[in-house]
Write an enzyme that holds these catalytic residues in place. Structure first.
Site, PDB file in Angstrom:
ATOM      1  N   GLY A  12       0.878  -1.173   0.000  1.00 23.65           N
ATOM      2  CA  GLY A  12       0.000   0.000   0.000  1.00 23.65           C
ATOM      3  C   GLY A  12       0.910   1.216   0.000  1.00 23.65           C
ATOM      4  O   GLY A  12       1.635   1.451   0.966  1.00 23.65           O
ATOM      5  N   GLY A  14       0.057   4.457  -0.466  1.00 22.80           N
ATOM      6  CA  GLY A  14      -0.660   5.726  -0.361  1.00 22.80           C
ATOM      7  C   GLY A  14       0.005   6.612   0.682  1.00 22.80           C
ATOM      8  O   GLY A  14       1.233   6.630   0.817  1.00 22.80           O
ATOM      9  N   ILE A  16      -0.050   6.673   4.145  1.00 23.62           N
ATOM     10  CA  ILE A  16       0.681   6.060   5.274  1.00 23.62           C
ATOM     11  C   ILE A  16       1.893   5.287   4.757  1.00 23.62           C
ATOM     12  O   ILE A  16       2.999   5.393   5.295  1.00 23.62           O
ATOM     13  CB  ILE A  16      -0.240   5.137   6.107  1.00 23.62           C
ATOM     14  CG1 ILE A  16      -1.453   5.917   6.624  1.00 23.62           C
ATOM     15  CG2 ILE A  16       0.527   4.518   7.275  1.00 23.62           C
ATOM     16  CD1 ILE A  16      -2.476   5.085   7.384  1.00 23.62           C
ATOM     17  N   ASP A  36       2.429  -1.135  -4.519  1.00 21.86           N
ATOM     18  CA  ASP A  36       1.042  -0.674  -4.701  1.00 21.86           C
ATOM     19  C   ASP A  36       0.562  -1.201  -6.054  1.00 21.86           C
ATOM     20  O   ASP A  36       1.378  -1.570  -6.905  1.00 21.86           O
ATOM     21  CB  ASP A  36       0.981   0.856  -4.678  1.00 21.86           C
ATOM     22  CG  ASP A  36      -0.414   1.384  -4.350  1.00 21.86           C
ATOM     23  OD1 ASP A  36      -0.610   1.901  -3.242  1.00 21.86           O
ATOM     24  OD2 ASP A  36      -1.303   1.278  -5.228  1.00 21.86           O
ATOM     25  N   ARG A  85     -11.430   5.928   5.122  1.00 28.55           N
ATOM     26  CA  ARG A  85     -12.828   6.379   5.151  1.00 28.55           C
ATOM     27  C   ARG A  85     -12.961   7.840   4.737  1.00 28.55           C
ATOM     28  O   ARG A  85     -12.000   8.610   4.783  1.00 28.55           O
ATOM     29  CB  ARG A  85     -13.461   6.130   6.508  1.00 28.55           C
ATOM     30  CG  ARG A  85     -12.696   6.607   7.671  1.00 28.55           C
ATOM     31  CD  ARG A  85     -13.404   6.158   8.925  1.00 28.55           C
ATOM     32  NE  ARG A  85     -12.620   6.569  10.060  1.00 28.55           N
ATOM     33  CZ  ARG A  85     -13.118   6.916  11.220  1.00 28.55           C
ATOM     34  NH1 ARG A  85     -14.420   6.909  11.393  1.00 28.55           N
ATOM     35  NH2 ARG A  85     -12.338   7.279  12.204  1.00 28.55           N
ATOM     36  N   ILE A 121      -2.533  -2.312   9.076  1.00 30.87           N
ATOM     37  CA  ILE A 121      -3.077  -1.002   9.481  1.00 30.87           C
ATOM     38  C   ILE A 121      -4.440  -0.741   8.819  1.00 30.87           C
ATOM     39  O   ILE A 121      -5.235   0.057   9.299  1.00 30.87           O
ATOM     40  CB  ILE A 121      -2.100   0.145   9.103  1.00 30.87           C
ATOM     41  CG1 ILE A 121      -0.690  -0.156   9.618  1.00 30.87           C
ATOM     42  CG2 ILE A 121      -2.583   1.481   9.656  1.00 30.87           C
ATOM     43  CD1 ILE A 121       0.309   0.951   9.384  1.00 30.87           C
ATOM     44  N   ASN A 123      -8.144  -0.559   7.693  1.00 28.90           N
ATOM     45  CA  ASN A 123      -9.401  -0.646   8.448  1.00 28.90           C
ATOM     46  C   ASN A 123     -10.476  -1.438   7.701  1.00 28.90           C
ATOM     47  O   ASN A 123     -10.413  -1.518   6.481  1.00 28.90           O
ATOM     48  CB  ASN A 123      -9.938   0.785   8.690  1.00 28.90           C
ATOM     49  CG  ASN A 123      -9.343   1.399   9.939  1.00 28.90           C
ATOM     50  OD1 ASN A 123      -9.225   0.739  10.959  1.00 28.90           O
ATOM     51  ND2 ASN A 123      -8.976   2.678   9.845  1.00 28.90           N
ATOM     52  N   HIS A 178     -10.577  -1.240  17.507  1.00 26.81           N
ATOM     53  CA  HIS A 178     -10.252   0.084  16.980  1.00 26.81           C
ATOM     54  C   HIS A 178     -11.509   0.664  16.328  1.00 26.81           C
ATOM     55  O   HIS A 178     -11.765   0.470  15.154  1.00 26.81           O
ATOM     56  CB  HIS A 178      -9.124  -0.046  15.950  1.00 26.81           C
ATOM     57  CG  HIS A 178      -8.697   1.263  15.378  1.00 26.81           C
ATOM     58  ND1 HIS A 178      -8.228   2.296  16.144  1.00 26.81           N
ATOM     59  CD2 HIS A 178      -8.659   1.701  14.096  1.00 26.81           C
ATOM     60  CE1 HIS A 178      -7.920   3.316  15.355  1.00 26.81           C
ATOM     61  NE2 HIS A 178      -8.177   2.981  14.107  1.00 26.81           N
TER      62      HIS A 178
HETATM   63  P1  A3D Z   1      -4.455   5.876   0.845  1.00 25.78           P
HETATM   64  O1  A3D Z   1      -3.591   7.068   0.808  1.00 25.78           O
HETATM   65  O2  A3D Z   1      -5.711   5.877   0.038  1.00 25.78           O
HETATM   66  O3  A3D Z   1      -3.560   4.605   0.407  1.00 25.78           O
HETATM   67  C1  A3D Z   1      -4.089   3.342   0.208  1.00 25.78           C
HETATM   68  C2  A3D Z   1      -3.322   2.730  -0.956  1.00 25.78           C
HETATM   69  O4  A3D Z   1      -3.742   1.378  -1.099  1.00 25.78           O
HETATM   70  C3  A3D Z   1      -3.572   3.428  -2.302  1.00 25.78           C
HETATM   71  O5  A3D Z   1      -2.350   3.922  -2.820  1.00 25.78           O
HETATM   72  C4  A3D Z   1      -4.139   2.305  -3.185  1.00 25.78           C
HETATM   73  O6  A3D Z   1      -3.679   2.372  -4.528  1.00 25.78           O
HETATM   74  C5  A3D Z   1      -3.568   1.083  -2.481  1.00 25.78           C
HETATM   75  N1  A3D Z   1      -4.221  -0.173  -2.818  1.00 25.78           N
HETATM   76  C6  A3D Z   1      -5.536  -0.401  -3.059  1.00 25.78           C
HETATM   77  N2  A3D Z   1      -5.690  -1.709  -3.391  1.00 25.78           N
HETATM   78  C7  A3D Z   1      -4.467  -2.298  -3.314  1.00 25.78           C
HETATM   79  C8  A3D Z   1      -3.982  -3.606  -3.528  1.00 25.78           C
HETATM   80  N3  A3D Z   1      -4.804  -4.606  -3.881  1.00 25.78           N
HETATM   81  N4  A3D Z   1      -2.666  -3.829  -3.383  1.00 25.78           N
HETATM   82  C9  A3D Z   1      -1.831  -2.832  -3.031  1.00 25.78           C
HETATM   83  N5  A3D Z   1      -2.224  -1.573  -2.834  1.00 25.78           N
HETATM   84  C10 A3D Z   1      -3.533  -1.308  -2.971  1.00 25.78           C
HETATM   85  O7  A3D Z   1      -4.868   5.490   2.353  1.00 25.78           O
HETATM   86  P2  A3D Z   1      -4.017   5.718   3.696  1.00 25.78           P
HETATM   87  O8  A3D Z   1      -2.608   5.346   3.451  1.00 25.78           O
HETATM   88  O9  A3D Z   1      -4.356   7.053   4.252  1.00 25.78           O
HETATM   89  O10 A3D Z   1      -4.737   4.641   4.650  1.00 25.78           O
HETATM   90  C11 A3D Z   1      -4.588   3.268   4.397  1.00 25.78           C
HETATM   91  C12 A3D Z   1      -5.485   2.434   5.290  1.00 25.78           C
HETATM   92  O11 A3D Z   1      -5.125   2.623   6.657  1.00 25.78           O
HETATM   93  C13 A3D Z   1      -6.989   2.743   5.212  1.00 25.78           C
HETATM   94  O12 A3D Z   1      -7.736   1.548   5.225  1.00 25.78           O
HETATM   95  C14 A3D Z   1      -7.254   3.538   6.487  1.00 25.78           C
HETATM   96  O13 A3D Z   1      -8.593   3.436   6.917  1.00 25.78           O
HETATM   97  C15 A3D Z   1      -6.313   2.847   7.433  1.00 25.78           C
HETATM   98  N6  A3D Z   1      -5.956   3.601   8.643  1.00 25.78           N
HETATM   99  C16 A3D Z   1      -5.823   2.893   9.789  1.00 25.78           C
HETATM  100  C17 A3D Z   1      -5.481   3.534  10.956  1.00 25.78           C
HETATM  101  C18 A3D Z   1      -5.321   2.745  12.220  1.00 25.78           C
HETATM  102  O14 A3D Z   1      -4.889   3.287  13.223  1.00 25.78           O
HETATM  103  C19 A3D Z   1      -5.690   1.346  12.244  1.00 25.78           C
HETATM  104  C20 A3D Z   1      -5.257   4.919  10.959  1.00 25.78           C
HETATM  105  C21 A3D Z   1      -5.397   5.618   9.769  1.00 25.78           C
HETATM  106  C22 A3D Z   1      -5.744   4.938   8.593  1.00 25.78           C
END
Ligand code: A3D
Length: 324
Positions: A12, A14, A16, A36, A85, A121, A123, A178
């Site tokens: 992933g 993105g 994070i 990714d 989300r 990580i 959700n 969480h």
């Molecule tokens: P974001 O910046 O959208 O990054 C997610 C990445 O996942 C994107 O670059 C997508 O292209 C990629 N992706 C989608 N499908 C696939 C796949 N099959 N294989 C590989 N990559 C893929 O999101 P983010 O980085 O802000 O957040 C990522 C996740 O963490 C989300 O589900 C959030 O809800 C979660 N999150 C969890 C917490 C906790 O404390 C648990 C806190 C904040 C966010």
């Protein structure tokens, strides 16, 4: 080279994932691959980070990729792939979309990095960790989730701000799932051993007011993710989640034996059998080396069990959907 540098796969790429790539490189935790599904984006991010190596003085490799083979023989996988989300959504709303993604990723980790440790990580966290462990079949000590470190850090930040003390001296623990039902432990919150409740009472000279302030801090902690989602308007928190996962990664790679709240499999601890939930654990080279049990009073225990009920429901949903 005499010693092998750890290989870290960030699955992933993105917000994070990209931040984690920067932290792992700048702090030389290991060689990092940022994976990714997008073809070029992670290559660009990784190259950009690598081009800071001269000024930041780091000597580890960082690459981006969209082929699963790139995660081959990773020692540690940190999974952030999936949807974050949007305003108005709760974490559970992401179950269907993210379960599909986590299942595919789990199958590929099993294939390419069968000896790795996995920190999830994505959700809804507790459900995604459950699914990751079921898909890989890895032992429970090697599959865990990041949530409690972040929730506890939020709790500590709000306490420090309220009391006008350094957050470095605040110890605060959040257990359970969480989500909105997480359990910030009021009784255990302290500033270098001094109970926060006592400090609030001394500040306000009135038990009722002190209790109200504590209640507000607890409620803000439970809704802290939502507060950021609303402010950002697009996506969810990323600096603090990346920082929390990094701390856990470091604890495993450097065998630090850190005591942190993490989403870990419970097999009898806290009277729970066969479910993941946020509890204090010892994190070291064997991943979750121990779950630490602490005494909960009647009310804390009720809240904790209600919080685990959310995980029970999510696990049931995963079964209904045919994922586990
Ligand atoms: P974001 O910046 O959208 O990054 C997610 C990445 O996942 C994107 O670059 C997508 O292209 C990629 N992706 C989608 N499908 C696939 C796949 N099959 N294989 C590989 N990559 C893929 O999101 P983010 O980085 O802000 O957040 C990522 C996740 O963490 C989300 O589900 C959030 O809800 C979660 N999150 C969890 C917490 C906790 O404390 C648990 C806190 C904040 C966010």
């Amino acid at each position: 080279m005499i010693f092998k540098r750890p290989k870290i796969a960030l699955i992933g790429g993105g917000k994070i994932g990209s931040l984690l790539a920067q932290m792992c490189s700048y702090r030389q935790l290991g060689d990092t691959v940022l994976f990714d599904i997008t073809a070029n984006f992670t290559k660009g991010v990784a190259l950009d980070i690598a081009e800071a190596s001269r000024t930041e003085q780091f000597n580890v490799n960082v690459t981006g990729d969209h082929e699963y083979q790139s995660i081959e023989n990773a020692d540690l996988c940190i999974v952030t792939a999936g949807l974050p989300r949007k305003p108005g959504m709760n974490r559970e709303d992401l179950l269907v979309a993210n379960a599909k993604i986590i299942k595919t990723i789990g199958e590929n980790i099993k294939l390419y990095a069968p000896d790795s440790y996995i920190i999830v990580i994505t959700n809804p966290l507790d459900a995604m960790v459950t699914l990751m462990q079921a898909t890989t079949g890895f032992p429970k000590n090697r599959v865990l989730g990041q949530a409690g470190v972040l929730d506890s850090s939020r709790f500590a930040t709000f306490i420090a701000t309220e009391l006008g003390v350094s957050v470095q001296d605040v110890n605060a623990l959040v257990l359970g799932s969480h989500g909105d039902m997480m359990v910030p432990l009021i009784r255990h919150a302290n500033v270098n051993g001094i109970p926060v409740q006592e400090l609030l009472y001394r500040k306000y000279g009135n038990r009722e007011k002190a209790d109200q302030v504590m209640h507000d801090i607890v409620e803000r902690t439970k809704k802290a993710g939502e507060e950021i989602v609303k402010l950002l308007g697009n996506g969810s928190a990323y600096f603090s989640p990346a920082s929390s996962a990094y701390m856990m990664a470091e604890a495993i790679i450097y065998d630090k034996k850190r005591v942190v709240p993490a989403c870990a499999m419970l097999e009898g601890e806290y009277g729970i059998e066969g479910y993941y939930a946020g509890v204090p654990v010892v994190l070291g080279r064997d991943g979750v080396e121990r779950v630490l049990e602490i005494d909960l009073d009647k009310k804390e225990r009720e809240l904790f069990l209600a919080s685990v009920d959310v995980v029970v429901k999510l696990k049931e949903d995963l079964k209904q959907l045919g994922y586990i």
